[in-house]
Design an enzyme around this catalytic site. Structure first.
Site, short mmCIF file in Angstrom:
data_model
loop_
_atom_site.label_atom_id
_atom_site.label_comp_id
_atom_site.label_asym_id
_atom_site.label_seq_id
_atom_site.Cartn_x
_atom_site.Cartn_y
_atom_site.Cartn_z
N CYS A 87 0.70 -1.69 0.17
CA CYS A 87 0.12 0.11 0.05
C CYS A 87 0.95 1.21 -0.20
CB CYS A 87 -0.86 0.05 1.04
SG CYS A 87 -2.32 0.92 0.89
N HIS A 204 -3.54 -5.63 1.01
CA HIS A 204 -3.00 -5.75 2.35
C HIS A 204 -2.90 -7.34 2.70
CE1 HIS A 204 -2.40 -1.96 3.75
NE2 HIS A 204 -3.49 -1.54 2.92
N GLU A 206 -1.21 -8.86 4.77
CA GLU A 206 -1.04 -9.11 6.22
C GLU A 206 -2.50 -9.06 7.12
OE1 GLU A 206 -0.48 -6.46 4.58
OE2 GLU A 206 -1.00 -4.59 5.84
#
Lengths: 233, 80
Positions: A87, A204, A206
């Site tokens: 990002c 994302h 994660e």
């Protein structure tokens, strides 16, 4: 896997990233403040997390890309070290020249915050070996400026050299305008540098690594990095 | 010494913000506008009085940070 997470003023995803890295690699990542001029000894992976470095002032990632720690990151990448930018991290990588192109304002001008599907284009890279080529994964995005753009020559090179690793797609893997959430050239969600050791991506991974998150499709990226480093060791 | 650096998007680069402003102007009934491109203006106060030095410094500022030359052009003006 010894990882270092760069911490720039204004970012807000560093702890999500740290949690995912700890969970999957078993090691607590080092937090490295942007004013540092070196990375911890023995760092295997440098991660630039998401957020809004410097409040997105000037251009997203522009000011962070000029911070002192970036010289150390450049040297680390030049030595073949693995660098992951997610990002705002992707925006910083583009602004710093480590990756080509730029992230423009989303084509429909809206901030987008929801899950998207990504097609993993190849599985023979450190950043994708945890997946199969053609596999569709589901991960969240949260960005206002994720519309990847570059000149035609750059796009041709990225495609020709197989450097697009992740692309926005439908749940069944089709690529097309309706699935291209932000208007990115060629539905690009993630690219690597020429050498293949620096990945930038808007989504994302994660945030999809534990059952409690409702999906664990993001694990493969980190598990692949761990496997890659273990094999290299 | 006062100076101004103006940063604009290169032609051909999609400018969604400019497009949105263009649409808003049209809906407000402002006539005669064919298109809008949005840019940035930096008003900079320089410490020295040497014009050539100032221009060199401003050019460096634009190349290093103020503009991303992948998508943007810039213009440097020393005003006084």
């Amino acid at each position: 896997m010894k990882s270092a997470i760069l911490v720039f003023p204004g970012i807000n995803r560093e702890r999500d990233m740290a949690r995912a890295l700890k969970l999957i690699s078993g090691h607590e990542p080092a937090m490295v403040w942007h004013a540092e001029t070196s990375l911890p000894k023995g760092t295997d992976l440098v991660v630039m997390p998401g957020g809004f470095s410097y409040g997105d002032y000037l251009r997203c990632g522009a000011i962070a890309a000029r911070s002192p720690v970036m010289d150390a990151v450049r040297a680390f990448a030049a030595d073949g070290g693995l660098v992951l930018g997610v990002c705002n991290g992707f925006q910083i990588l583009c602004e710093s020249g480590l990756l080509p192109g730029i992230l423009m304002r989303n084509a429909r001008l809206k901030f987008i915050c929801h899950d998207v599907h990504l097609r993993v284009e190849r599985s023979d890279t450190p950043f994708t070996r945890g997946y199969n080529a053609g596999q569709v994964i589901r991960v969240p995005v949260a960005h206002g400026e994720g519309n990847y753009a570059a000149d035609e020559e750059t796009i041709r090179r990225l495609e020709g050299e197989g450097r697009v690793l992740y692309r926005y797609c439908s749940a069944t893997g089709e690529i097309g305008d309706t699935h291209n959430i932000n208007g990115a050239a060629q539905s690009i969600a993630g690219i690597v540098n020429v050498r293949g050791n620096v990945l930038g991506m808007m989504p994302h991974p994660e945030n999809h690594v534990e059952d409690i998150m409702g999906c664990t499709d993001g694990r493969g990226l980190f598990a692949g990095l761990v496997a890659h480093l273990e094999r290299a060791a | 010494m006062k100076a101004r650096v103006t940063v604009t998007l290169k032609t051909g680069i999609l400018d969604p913000q400019g497009k949105a402003i263009e649409g808003a102007l049209k809906s407000l009934g402002v006539d005669g506008i064919a298109s809008v491109r949005q840019g940035k203006v930096f008003d900079i106060e320089l410490a020295g009085a040497d014009r050539a030095k100032a221009e060199a410094a401003l050019k460096a500022a634009a190349d290093k940070l103020l503009a991303n030359t992948v998508i943007e052009n810039y213009r440097v003006e020393v005003l006084s």
